[in-house]
Design a protein around this motif. Structure first.
Motif, PDB file in Angstrom:
ATOM      1  N   GLN A 162       0.874  -1.170   0.000  1.00 49.83           N
ATOM      2  CA  GLN A 162       0.000   0.000   0.000  1.00 49.83           C
ATOM      3  C   GLN A 162       0.910   1.217   0.000  1.00 49.83           C
ATOM      4  O   GLN A 162       1.849   1.302   0.806  1.00 49.83           O
ATOM      5  CB  GLN A 162      -0.889   0.019   1.237  1.00 49.83           C
ATOM      6  CG  GLN A 162      -1.857   1.184   1.286  1.00 49.83           C
ATOM      7  CD  GLN A 162      -2.474   1.359   2.650  1.00 49.83           C
ATOM      8  OE1 GLN A 162      -1.864   1.974   3.540  1.00 49.83           O
ATOM      9  NE2 GLN A 162      -3.674   0.810   2.834  1.00 49.83           N
ATOM     10  N   LYS A 164       1.079   5.360   0.272  1.00 48.60           N
ATOM     11  CA  LYS A 164       0.330   6.543   0.673  1.00 48.60           C
ATOM     12  C   LYS A 164       0.470   7.661  -0.354  1.00 48.60           C
ATOM     13  O   LYS A 164       1.566   7.904  -0.879  1.00 48.60           O
ATOM     14  CB  LYS A 164       0.823   7.037   2.037  1.00 48.60           C
ATOM     15  CG  LYS A 164       0.658   6.050   3.192  1.00 48.60           C
ATOM     16  CD  LYS A 164      -0.764   5.657   3.423  1.00 48.60           C
ATOM     17  CE  LYS A 164      -0.912   4.816   4.688  1.00 48.60           C
ATOM     18  NZ  LYS A 164      -2.295   4.347   4.891  1.00 48.60           N
ATOM     19  N   ASP A 193      -3.346   4.696  -1.234  1.00 47.75           N
ATOM     20  CA  ASP A 193      -4.246   5.048  -0.139  1.00 47.75           C
ATOM     21  C   ASP A 193      -4.051   6.506   0.223  1.00 47.75           C
ATOM     22  O   ASP A 193      -2.974   6.905   0.673  1.00 47.75           O
ATOM     23  CB  ASP A 193      -3.942   4.168   1.070  1.00 47.75           C
ATOM     24  CG  ASP A 193      -4.912   4.420   2.216  1.00 47.75           C
ATOM     25  OD1 ASP A 193      -4.789   3.750   3.261  1.00 47.75           O
ATOM     26  OD2 ASP A 193      -5.806   5.273   2.068  1.00 47.75           O
ATOM     27  N   ASN A 195      -5.976   8.167   2.408  1.00 45.73           N
ATOM     28  CA  ASN A 195      -6.448   8.453   3.777  1.00 45.73           C
ATOM     29  C   ASN A 195      -7.286   9.733   3.828  1.00 45.73           C
ATOM     30  O   ASN A 195      -7.026  10.627   4.656  1.00 45.73           O
ATOM     31  CB  ASN A 195      -5.268   8.555   4.743  1.00 45.73           C
ATOM     32  CG  ASN A 195      -4.580   7.223   4.943  1.00 45.73           C
ATOM     33  OD1 ASN A 195      -3.514   6.987   4.410  1.00 45.73           O
ATOM     34  ND2 ASN A 195      -5.216   6.316   5.674  1.00 45.73           N
ATOM     35  N   GLU A 218      -7.670   3.430  -2.563  1.00 44.52           N
ATOM     36  CA  GLU A 218      -8.241   3.269  -1.219  1.00 44.52           C
ATOM     37  C   GLU A 218      -8.528   4.625  -0.582  1.00 44.52           C
ATOM     38  O   GLU A 218      -7.650   5.488  -0.515  1.00 44.52           O
ATOM     39  CB  GLU A 218      -7.308   2.460  -0.323  1.00 44.52           C
ATOM     40  CG  GLU A 218      -7.846   2.236   1.080  1.00 44.52           C
ATOM     41  CD  GLU A 218      -6.999   1.309   1.923  1.00 44.52           C
ATOM     42  OE1 GLU A 218      -6.424   0.343   1.372  1.00 44.52           O
ATOM     43  OE2 GLU A 218      -6.873   1.567   3.143  1.00 44.52           O
ATOM     44  N   ASP A 241     -11.950   2.569   3.478  1.00 45.45           N
ATOM     45  CA  ASP A 241     -11.272   2.301   4.750  1.00 45.45           C
ATOM     46  C   ASP A 241     -11.987   3.136   5.812  1.00 45.45           C
ATOM     47  O   ASP A 241     -12.971   2.686   6.377  1.00 45.45           O
ATOM     48  CB  ASP A 241      -9.775   2.657   4.636  1.00 45.45           C
ATOM     49  CG  ASP A 241      -9.013   2.428   5.940  1.00 45.45           C
ATOM     50  OD1 ASP A 241      -7.782   2.453   5.912  1.00 45.45           O
ATOM     51  OD2 ASP A 241      -9.661   2.238   6.990  1.00 45.45           O
ATOM     52  N   SER A 294      -5.921   0.174  13.160  1.00 46.13           N
ATOM     53  CA  SER A 294      -5.250   1.464  12.920  1.00 46.13           C
ATOM     54  C   SER A 294      -3.813   1.394  13.420  1.00 46.13           C
ATOM     55  O   SER A 294      -2.892   1.859  12.766  1.00 46.13           O
ATOM     56  CB  SER A 294      -6.015   2.591  13.604  1.00 46.13           C
ATOM     57  OG  SER A 294      -6.340   2.216  14.928  1.00 46.13           O
TER      58      SER A 294
HETATM   59  C1  0XW Z   1      -2.107   1.041   6.471  1.00 51.81           C
HETATM   60  N1  0XW Z   1      -2.936   0.982   7.633  1.00 51.81           N
HETATM   61  C2  0XW Z   1      -3.611  -0.280   7.847  1.00 51.81           C
HETATM   62  C3  0XW Z   1      -2.045   1.270   8.785  1.00 51.81           C
HETATM   63  C4  0XW Z   1      -2.422   2.592   9.327  1.00 51.81           C
HETATM   64  O1  0XW Z   1      -3.203   2.414  10.438  1.00 51.81           O
HETATM   65  C5  0XW Z   1      -3.276   3.237   8.312  1.00 51.81           C
HETATM   66  C6  0XW Z   1      -3.969   2.079   7.686  1.00 51.81           C
HETATM   67  C7  0XW Z   1      -4.602   2.404   6.365  1.00 51.81           C
HETATM   68  O2  0XW Z   1      -4.869   1.497   5.592  1.00 51.81           O
HETATM   69  O3  0XW Z   1      -4.920   3.571   6.163  1.00 51.81           O
END
Ligand code: 0XW
Ligand code: MG
Length: 367
Positions: A162, A164, A193, A195, A218, A241, A294
């Motif tokens: 994953q 960010k 992701d 977030n 995500e 998520d 988390s």
């Molecule tokens: C990657 N994660 C599972 C770890 C962090 O808590 C954030 C979370 C996500 O998927 O955002």
């Protein structure tokens, strides 16, 4: 069997190495809460809840401990094997606060497993494989640094990564995505992701600019409504998520055709009991999901792995655990760890771990 004591502990989980950076927040230490429920049979069970700081989702460490202190006195004297009754009493004592209730639910499942001498995965119907895949989450970094980490994590055995994105110029996110696909191997699946960090315009632009790349998007935007608004205009499967806040929302997101899959957090939805229902729903509607949390130590990690083990392999997107970022495990002998991209299912009864409570700071006790 009766609950005779309930202890609430606080513990700080400092992050090894660089801070963990996401679109809207950066953390270098986490404040976790551990619950120990003791019964008159001598069996005790552990639960944990560790918000990822106060802005990842609607949960924070002080709130968890305050909610637990509100509920605890009502549970003394109840039978811990009747987890449905205990959680009903929690709901009568406090509305909402699923993340705090999750720690109680988790501790009850630990007690039940120890009472019947069975791992939680067995109580949930049995693990579908000997170990579960994990995935690694790469923080917000430059394209070159992300590429270096992709190569490194692939070499460690991870088959899902994953990455960010968000919280910066979308052009940088697009550059990261292109760089990832230059270095990833054919076995590795990718999720980007954000977030909640992208606007609808940015999410659509990111997806359409990378329409030739095969990945999962995500939680790109903040709200459920924003995610609903972008689905007609994105080119990638959309995983929820942070918006997948409870059983009802998971079912709604599937029935409204918003969610192609989920990055689930066990404590966000209320613990093992609720997560088992969500796994059943995802099996029914053939929606892939991960069983993460988390953050948290061995207690939360064990719960995630037991749950991930019952997900049908074809729908499993693994279990993320914080172990790679944690220096000192709660249980040195049975710590839950990632090895070669996979996690062994704890073998012992209940969660399968025995936390060393001397590591924790006692916050409050009820009896
Ligand atoms: C990657 N994660 C599972 C770890 C962090 O808590 C954030 C979370 C996500 O998927 O955002
Ligand atoms: Mg996520």
């Amino acid at each position: 069997m009766k609950i005779t004591e309930l202890h609430i502990y606080q513990h700080s989980l400092d992050i090894k190495g660089k801070p963990y950076k996401m679109a809207l927040s950066e953390v270098d230490s986490l404040d976790t809460t551990i619950v120990q429920i003791i019964s008159d049979s001598g069996i005790s069970g552990f639960g944990e809840v560790c918000p990822l700081g106060p802005v990842y989702q609607e949960a924070h460490a002080l709130g968890a401990r305050a909610a637990l202190c509100e509920m605890a006195p009502h549970l003394i004297g109840m039978n811990p094997l009747h987890y449905g009754q205990v959680m009903y009493k929690c709901n009568l004592a406090l509305m909402g606060h699923l993340y705090a209730k999750a720690a109680i639910d988790m501790a009850l499942w630990d007690i039940i497993g120890k009472h019947y001498n069975a791992p939680i995965s067995s109580l949930l119907g049995g693990a579908k494989r000997e170990k579960v895949p994990s995935y690694y989450a790469i923080s917000i970094e430059s394209p070159d640094e992300v590429a270096r980490l992709v190569v490194d994590k692939q070499q460690q055995g991870y088959e899902r990564l994953q990455v960010k994105v968000g919280g910066r110029d979308v052009a940088e996110d697009i550059a990261v995505a292109r760089k990832v696909f230059e270095v990833k191997n054919s076995k590795t699946s990718i999720a980007f992701d954000a977030n909640r960090g992208l606007t609808t315009t940015q999410a659509i632009h990111f997806s359409q600019s990378c329409r030739d790349l095969n990945f999962v998007l995500e939680q790109p935007c903040d709200s459920y409504e924003e995610l609903k608004a972008i689905t007609p205009n994105i080119c990638h499967p959309l995983y929820l998520d942070e918006s997948a806040s409870d059983i009802a929302t998971v079912a709604k997101a599937i029935n409204e055709g918003i969610a192609d899959g989920f990055g689930m957090k066990v404590t966000r939805v209320g613990g093992v009991s609720a997560m088992r229902s969500i796994i059943d729903i995802c099996h029914t509607y053939r929606r892939p999901l991960s069983c993460d949390d988390s953050w948290g130590g061995d207690i939360v990690a064990a719960a995630c792995v037991h749950l991930a083990s019952i997900v049908e392999p074809s729908l499993s997107r693994g279990a993320w655990i914080a172990a790679p970022y944690i220096d000192k495990p709660y249980d040195r002998l049975n710590s839950v760890q990632v090895s070669g991209g996979w996690i062994d299912i704890p073998k012992g009864p209940g969660l399968g771990i025995v936390p060393d409570t001397s590591m924790f700071n006692l916050y409050q006790s009820f009896s």
